[in-house]
Design a protein around this motif. Sequence first.
Motif, PDB file in Angstrom:
ATOM      1  N   VAL A 187       0.858  -1.186   0.000  1.00 43.14           N
ATOM      2  CA  VAL A 187       0.000   0.000   0.000  1.00 43.14           C
ATOM      3  C   VAL A 187       0.893   1.235   0.000  1.00 43.14           C
ATOM      4  N   GLN A 188       0.591   2.162  -0.884  1.00 38.51           N
ATOM      5  CA  GLN A 188       1.285   3.444  -0.877  1.00 38.51           C
ATOM      6  C   GLN A 188       0.601   4.372   0.130  1.00 38.51           C
ATOM      7  N   PRO A 189       1.342   5.225   0.829  1.00 37.55           N
ATOM      8  CA  PRO A 189       0.702   6.138   1.788  1.00 37.55           C
ATOM      9  C   PRO A 189      -0.370   7.010   1.153  1.00 37.55           C
ATOM     10  N   GLN A 190      -0.212   7.343  -0.126  1.00 35.29           N
ATOM     11  CA  GLN A 190      -1.191   8.178  -0.822  1.00 35.29           C
ATOM     12  C   GLN A 190      -2.564   7.519  -0.886  1.00 35.29           C
ATOM     13  N   GLU A 191      -2.615   6.188  -0.638  1.00 36.03           N
ATOM     14  CA  GLU A 191      -3.882   5.476  -0.720  1.00 36.03           C
ATOM     15  C   GLU A 191      -4.883   5.965   0.317  1.00 36.03           C
ATOM     16  N   PHE A 192      -4.402   6.491   1.440  1.00 35.53           N
ATOM     17  CA  PHE A 192      -5.300   7.031   2.456  1.00 35.53           C
ATOM     18  C   PHE A 192      -6.057   8.242   1.926  1.00 35.53           C
ATOM     19  N   LEU A 193      -5.482   8.926   0.950  1.00 37.20           N
ATOM     20  CA  LEU A 193      -6.141  10.073   0.331  1.00 37.20           C
ATOM     21  C   LEU A 193      -6.904   9.648  -0.926  1.00 37.20           C
ATOM     22  N   ASN A 194      -6.330   8.688  -1.670  1.00 35.22           N
ATOM     23  CA  ASN A 194      -6.939   8.258  -2.919  1.00 35.22           C
ATOM     24  C   ASN A 194      -8.280   7.556  -2.723  1.00 35.22           C
ATOM     25  N   ARG A 195      -8.402   6.787  -1.651  1.00 33.31           N
ATOM     26  CA  ARG A 195      -9.629   6.019  -1.449  1.00 33.31           C
ATOM     27  C   ARG A 195     -10.873   6.927  -1.331  1.00 33.31           C
ATOM     28  N   PRO A 196     -10.877   7.915  -0.451  1.00 35.97           N
ATOM     29  CA  PRO A 196     -12.036   8.819  -0.424  1.00 35.97           C
ATOM     30  C   PRO A 196     -12.247   9.543  -1.753  1.00 35.97           C
ATOM     31  N   GLN A 197     -11.143   9.891  -2.404  1.00 37.35           N
ATOM     32  CA  GLN A 197     -11.257  10.575  -3.689  1.00 37.35           C
ATOM     33  C   GLN A 197     -11.836   9.654  -4.766  1.00 37.35           C
ATOM     34  N   ASP A 198     -11.556   8.349  -4.664  1.00 42.34           N
ATOM     35  CA  ASP A 198     -12.164   7.386  -5.589  1.00 42.34           C
ATOM     36  C   ASP A 198     -13.685   7.449  -5.501  1.00 42.34           C
ATOM     37  N   ILE A 199     -14.189   7.515  -4.288  1.00 41.62           N
ATOM     38  CA  ILE A 199     -15.643   7.529  -4.102  1.00 41.62           C
ATOM     39  C   ILE A 199     -16.239   8.837  -4.595  1.00 41.62           C
ATOM     40  N   SER A 200     -15.561   9.934  -4.334  1.00 38.54           N
ATOM     41  CA  SER A 200     -16.037  11.222  -4.856  1.00 38.54           C
ATOM     42  C   SER A 200     -16.066  11.201  -6.378  1.00 38.54           C
ATOM     43  N   PHE A 201     -15.044  10.591  -6.994  1.00 36.00           N
ATOM     44  CA  PHE A 201     -15.006  10.484  -8.458  1.00 36.00           C
ATOM     45  C   PHE A 201     -16.163   9.635  -8.978  1.00 36.00           C
ATOM     46  N   VAL A 202     -16.431   8.522  -8.326  1.00 38.12           N
ATOM     47  CA  VAL A 202     -17.530   7.657  -8.751  1.00 38.12           C
ATOM     48  C   VAL A 202     -18.858   8.405  -8.662  1.00 38.12           C
ATOM     49  N   LEU A 203     -19.058   9.195  -7.609  1.00 37.00           N
ATOM     50  CA  LEU A 203     -20.284   9.999  -7.515  1.00 37.00           C
ATOM     51  C   LEU A 203     -20.373  10.999  -8.670  1.00 37.00           C
ATOM     52  N   ASP A 204     -19.239  11.578  -9.060  1.00 38.74           N
ATOM     53  CA  ASP A 204     -19.220  12.487 -10.213  1.00 38.74           C
ATOM     54  C   ASP A 204     -19.696  11.767 -11.476  1.00 38.74           C
ATOM     55  N   GLU A 205     -19.177  10.556 -11.684  1.00 40.81           N
ATOM     56  CA  GLU A 205     -19.522   9.795 -12.886  1.00 40.81           C
ATOM     57  C   GLU A 205     -20.991   9.356 -12.853  1.00 40.81           C
ATOM     58  N   LEU A 206     -21.473   8.978 -11.680  1.00 36.43           N
ATOM     59  CA  LEU A 206     -22.880   8.583 -11.577  1.00 36.43           C
ATOM     60  C   LEU A 206     -23.813   9.741 -11.911  1.00 36.43           C
ATOM     61  N   GLU A 207     -23.407  10.928 -11.542  1.00 30.34           N
ATOM     62  CA  GLU A 207     -24.235  12.096 -11.867  1.00 30.34           C
ATOM     63  C   GLU A 207     -24.298  12.296 -13.379  1.00 30.34           C
ATOM     64  N   LYS A 208     -23.209  11.980 -14.084  1.00 32.95           N
ATOM     65  CA  LYS A 208     -23.241  12.065 -15.557  1.00 32.95           C
ATOM     66  C   LYS A 208     -24.236  11.055 -16.121  1.00 32.95           C
ATOM     67  N   PHE A 209     -24.224   9.832 -15.570  1.00 33.90           N
ATOM     68  CA  PHE A 209     -25.191   8.820 -16.021  1.00 33.90           C
ATOM     69  C   PHE A 209     -26.622   9.292 -15.761  1.00 33.90           C
ATOM     70  N   ASN A 210     -26.796   9.937 -14.633  1.00 35.76           N
ATOM     71  CA  ASN A 210     -28.133  10.398 -14.239  1.00 35.76           C
ATOM     72  C   ASN A 210     -28.705  11.385 -15.239  1.00 35.76           C
ATOM     73  N   GLN A 211     -27.823  12.083 -15.957  1.00 34.20           N
ATOM     74  CA  GLN A 211     -28.263  13.113 -16.891  1.00 34.20           C
ATOM     75  C   GLN A 211     -28.100  12.707 -18.354  1.00 34.20           C
ATOM     76  N   THR A 212     -27.699  11.455 -18.584  1.00 38.40           N
ATOM     77  CA  THR A 212     -27.479  10.984 -19.955  1.00 38.40           C
ATOM     78  C   THR A 212     -28.760  10.391 -20.537  1.00 38.40           C
ATOM     79  N   PRO A 213     -29.292  10.957 -21.602  1.00 45.06           N
ATOM     80  CA  PRO A 213     -30.523  10.426 -22.204  1.00 45.06           C
ATOM     81  C   PRO A 213     -30.374   8.948 -22.586  1.00 45.06           C
TER      82      PRO A 213
END
Length: 548
Positions: free
Chosen positions: A290-316
Amino acid sequence: MRISWGSLKTVAGFVGAIALTQFGVNSSAIAADTVVIRLGLFTESISLAELQKAAKTGELPESLQPYAKRLSEQQRRFFLGALGMNIPMNVVTINRLVNTQIGTTILNDFATALAREDKAGVQALRAGLVLGSTAPQGLSILSFIAAYPSKRLEIDLPQAFIVAGNLNTAFWRTQQFMLSIAPQLDPRTPKIAFPFDPSQLGNAQVKTLNLSLNDQKRLRKIPVDIYWSTAATPNKPVIVFSHGFASVRTDLRYLAEHLASHGYVVAALEHPGSNAANTDLALQGKTRVVQPQEFLNRPQDISFVLDELEKFNQTPNHPLQGKLATTNAMVVGYSFGGGTALALAGAELQLERLKQRCKKNLAVLSLGEAMQCIAQELPENTYQLRDTRIKQAIALNPTTSLMFGETGLTKVQIPTLVLTGSADKTTPALTEQIVGFDKIPSPKWLVGIVGGTHLSVKDPSTTLDQIGKPNTPISGGEVVGEQAADVRKYLKAIALAFAAQMTPEAKNYAIFLTSDYAQFASTTAFPFRLITDIPPDAMTVVKEFVDK
């Protein structure tokens, strides 16, 4: 909702004492004065006096020097550190512990470290532990050896390292705490009628989308499984799952399918820097575990996934269009992912104390503590990673003892449910969950699984390698698969009830987030406990154990 324990006896019911029996020990038994260390095909005899000298000098016994090259530097330090470690339990507590269900598991773990030639077995181990704890300095490896009822004790050293690593100081303190305040379980049965069974599947047919998302800014490819149904509606929160260290996104597949059958959309993602694939590369020497940066990357992964889900939510014409409440989300994290969930909920990473403690490189750290120590390489001492779209959090067996410092958990700003298992050796309940829970602001819930181990909540498909094994490198004595079916059933009920608190159905499900329902759902194998605060008198006892 606020449910308070009225007395220490009720607290005892939560942390999980098990009925005790007396065990008589023959104090006149012959004690061991020679230890035979087995390392592969090689064996070496060491006297108790040599080991006592090594504990004082911090140097390997001369008779072991020829084998030193076969031990890693970490193993050498662990060996010497373990010789000088005292287990924080007196003879009365040890005598009670070895006659509990958890105590039997510990003895069976110990037995795996004995070479096959040693026939004394569990009864001799029990006697050695009890008599060893009568020594003036208390129980230690040396006092155990001195009290072991045989002239000779043969140990399989590699297996002994595994066993000793699992049975860390935090685990011992958890058991001592449980026994000290919990002489027996509360046997009462609630006299309340429950309107329905939230552990049963919903009526909706579950569908799955398998995606691979690419975060170009951070150069991370994130696999995501989305569980959903046509019954999904934006009136219900999006739920995001964060898996444990060295694991996969199907950690909690049964729970994702359960929630999706009730109309929720669940996104189970995989963290590329701390998943099973990354661990495989680490074993090949191609990357760090495990890289120490993973403690920061993990929460950011979830924030990124929420960003992508919002795009799906608005995609016809996208199957998820208009079904996703991405600004009204809930996170569920397990183990390392539990720490991730708490960080997203607002808990602040506070690393100054962690960096001081981890410099000592203590042999008595639990695996959960050792994992958190990786964060000592991060350049700053504080990090705030909250995502305001996350409105509720569930942390299952989370890591909290070091990474959030003294006040980091006081910054959690949303309703939070923490689950703990009394027999968890990887993230011991007392230090990793109970102490941290007291710091989290209300509204909050603490769920106790008496007899639950670290892997008990996981999907059976991810624990097949644990079945039938008394001890494993991850955590010995794991209760998984069909043996843990009661745990998973209860988790399905409370997770659904907790998610429903963010919907118009909140009142219908509130009754399942009570101590009465926990008692009702309890089984012989797994008594369940649920509280929303720990009274001051109980926390005084907790802090006494943690400060030792």
